[in-house]
Design an enzyme around this catalytic site. Structure first.
Site: not given
Ligand code: MOS
Length: 739
Positions: A248, A622-623, A625, A632, A695, A697, A699
């Site tokens: 997306g 904390r990650i 997974n 990602q 938190k 991650v 982006e």
């Molecule tokens: Mo937003 S641009 O769908 O993470």
């Protein structure tokens, strides 16, 4: 459940399932082609007819007339609905452009008709027979030309980045004039397309007044609400279902024409209708990341301390749109007493600009982090040292507001060591390997951490298994898996005892997927529901819920141990709750940090740039997974390379449209472009963020990458290109002669 004080220890801290690099539970479905995407849901509605969407052939003006006689008489055609058949439809809360109805054309490829036929080919064939007469009007298609008319405008991306129209701290102009070393440069980023694999697609079916859409959406509740609003029907009459999504990147955050026209086509045909936006329609019919022109000024003392920093960004959008929030990170990333940010918006008649992965920070850091590299050079400092000198542990505009966690310096130091930063030559253009000029670049990564209210329902079955239901989406990110991990951890079960059902508006409303808030927020919602289920189980079994331990499929307290399923009985036991947030996000600045490192080789004769190695060191709580988080981040790094080197929607400034509207003309990196990517996650928990202590991650991985590539190209060649993407034509005539 309300989260309004920092998390203390809780069952997630056991990390028996959460935090483990488990494979995606939906992986086998994806790899065997048995996870049905929207267009493939052949079983959900009987007798599916095919829809084909026609887009406007002008950039601005009106539709004077449409002749549909031939189309209606064409073989297999069941219905033709045109934009002149109805007044302009309502507009969803998240939409800028109108999606259908009426004669006015706001942008190129705005939907003007849907043809419904027995087959796709028949629908497409008939659509080509529609004759449309337009009255063309002059449009504003050139951002630079409209710049003088741009107005200051505040903006909130709705995804954690935003800025007032103008924001001042101290006296920027005075401090900049006094500074020993200064930089004043302008950078530009182009319009970009999400270019996700799965196109926008919907199957729609009516039963009386009730409408169901099987679609591809990041945000179920927004989509349902806005489809109802657009069609003028009650939201209760709409069901939205989107269990699998082929990407997306922000392009599916909001209602688009596919859902609207599938619904209208199905109504007109009296049949269920499936349709997808064709690839060429996506660039101009949907949304894109808007182009920016960004001016950055930095003033510093000879010691490298920033005394003045200003970041002003201009972008364009349709009337009622917003500017790209490209200055957002500059309010928070570096110290400095005198500060200025400003956002300007030029009204354009191009298609709608809107969120694309890390809206704001992604293009903003492409400018800021190149400016920081240039400034370090002017100061004669190593770019890492320059950033470290200007680190801040508090919000630079509000010194009383600390960051909840900020390990940027650690990211940079660890990255420098692991990447071999000491092998970089401070003087550019020094390292040659045959015909190749080799360079290293780095940039800081920054993206805010937003938390969103999120609900879930968990059901315990008699056999001790658990089913989780939430309208959360999995857009390829791993939501199914981390939600299952969360429920397994909370209920003391192995992963295979948990079933996860997502993406249906019949389920509790979740955060949805966007703004890198989905992973932390949706699992926190599941946590809340599981806390309730644990209490209900303890009550049923006569345990004191504070003492009950959930482990190995058993509930234990004192010397009693009962199989979990026993609490469910025949009927099962269900709990539903949502996680809501207090003011911790106001009291603390919550952000995520990265150090991005890139090695490139630029061909001295052709100017071709090849990325050789990349490293991201991330501090993001904390990650949940490490395997899906790494996936990602490397995906985002790849997207950052695209932004730096190739991605650009080319604007036809005469007719007002994006020319390269397919994957042949709009280039994105392929595997062969990305030979080696490494990701390191710092060991961090953030108890201010949520009970998950996690938190975002998804982006962070793109934020800063573009500048790291650009800085590496500079280090390789000595050529500074401030106009992205850095294509070879911008280097070619300036490359050094090879002896
Ligand atoms: Mo937003 S641009 O769908 O993470």
């Amino acid at each position: 459940m309300k989260f309004d004080t920092p998390a203390t220890s809780n069952p997630i801290d056991q990390l028996r399932v959460v935090g483990q690099p488990v494979d995606r539970i939906d992986g086998p479905l994806k790899t065997t082609g048995t996870a049905p995407y929207a267009y493939e849901r052949h079983d959900v509605a009987r007798d599916q007819a095919y829809g084909y969407v026609l887009g406007a052939g002008i950039g601005k003006g009106r539709v004077a007339a449409m002749d549909t006689a031939a189309a209606k008489a064409a073989p297999g055609v069941i219905a033709v609905v045109t934009t002149l058949d109805m007044p302009r439809l309502g507009k969803g809360e998240m939409n800028t452009a109108f999606l259908f109805g009426g004669a006015e054309i706001q942008h190129y490829h705005q939907a003007i008709a849907v043809v419904v036929a027995e087959s796709f080919e028949q629908a497409r064939d008939a659509a080509a027979m529609i004759r449309t007469r337009y009255v063309r009007e002059p449009g504003r298609f050139d951002l630079a030309a409209e710049a003088p008319k741009a107005q200051l405008a505040s903006a909130d991306s709705g995804e954690g980045s935003g800025a007032p129209q103008e924001d001042r701290t101290g006296d920027f102009e005075g401090a900049f004039a006094q500074a020993a070393v200064t930089l004043d440069e302008t950078y530009s980023t182009p319009d970009e397309s999400h270019a996700m694999m799965e196109p926008h697609a919907t199957i729609a079916a009516w039963e009386g007044e009730k409408l169901t859409v099987w679609t591809s959406s990041q945000m179920i509740a927004w989509g349902r609400r806005d489809l109802a609003k657009t069609l003028g029907i009650p939201a209760e009459n709409v069901r939205f279902d989107s269990p699998y999504i082929g990407g997306g990147f922000g392009g599916k955050l909001f209602l688009r024409a596919d859902a609207v026209l599938a619904a209208l086509g199905a109504k007109a045909a009296g049949r269920s209708v499936k349709l997808a936006l064709t690839r060429p329609l996506i660039a101009n019919n949907t949304t894109h990341r808007p182009a920016t022109i960004q001016r950055i000024r930095i003033g510093a003392g000879r010691d490298g301390r920033i005394t003045a920093i200003a970041h002003e960004s201009l972008s364009g959008d349709l009337p009622e749109g917003q500017p790209e929030t490209a200055v957002s990170q500059t309010r928070l990333l570096y110290a400095g007493a005198n500060r200025l940010t400003a956002l300007r918006l030029a009204v354009l008649d191009l298609p709608e600009g809107n969120s694309m992965r890390a809206p704001g920070e992604a293009p903003g850091l492409m400018a800021l982090e190149m400016a920081m590299d240039e400034m370090a050079e002017r100061l004669g400092m190593d770019p890492i040292d320059f950033r470290i000198v200007n680190d801040t542990q508090v919000d630079p505009e509000h010194a009383e507001r600390p960051f909840s966690q900020r390990q940027l310096v650690q990211c940079l130091r660890i990255g420098a060591e692991r990447f071999g930063w000491n092998r970089r030559s401070a003087t550019p253009g020094q390292r040659r390997e045959g015909q190749w000029l080799v360079g290293l670049g780095m940039a800081a990564g920054f993206r805010n951490n937003l938390v969103m209210k999120s609900g879930a329902r968990v059901r315990l079955h008699g056999n001790g298994a658990v089913t989780v239901e939430t309208d959360m989406t999995d857009i390829g990110t791993g939501s199914y898996t981390i939600i299952a991990q969360t429920a397994a951890e909370m209920m003391g079960l192995p992963l295979e005892k948990v079933t996860v059902r997502l993406g249906d508006s019949d389920f509790p409303v979740s955060s949805g997927s966007g703004g890198q808030f989905g992973g932390n927020s949706s699992t926190a919602g599941v946590y809340a529901a599981c806390v309730k289920l644990r209490e209900a189980v303890a009550r049923r079994l006569g345990f004191n819920s504070a003492e009950a331990r959930f482990e190995g499929g058993q509930v234990r307290a004192g010397n009693r141990s009962v199989p979990l399923g026993q609490a469910a009985g025949e009927a099962g036991l269900t709990a539903e709750d949502q996680m809501e947030y207090g003011d911790l996000a106001e009291r603390y600045q919550q952000s995520t940090f990265a150090g991005h490192f890139v090695e490139v080789a630029v061909h001295a004769a052709t100017g071709e740039t090849r990325v050789r190695r990349m490293l991201a060191v991330c501090a993001a709580g904390r990650i949940l997974n490490p395997k899906s988080a790494r996936s990602q981040v490397i995906g985002a790094m790849t997207m950052g390379v695209g932004a730096a080197l190739m991605e650009e929607l080319a604007v036809d400034k005469r007719h007002g449209f994006f020319v390269n509207h397919d994957l042949a003309g709009y280039e994105v990196p392929v595997h062969a472009d990305i030979p080696h990517q490494e990701v390191i996650f710092l060991d961090e928990t953030d108890p201010i963020s949520s009970p998950m202590k996690a938190k975002g991650v998804g982006e962070l991985g793109i934020c800063g990458v573009g500048a790291a590539v650009a800085n590496a190209v500079y280090n390789a060649t000595g050529l500074r290109v401030r106009d992205y993407p850095i294509t070879l034509d911008k280097l070619l005539d300036r490359l050094p002669e090879l002896a």
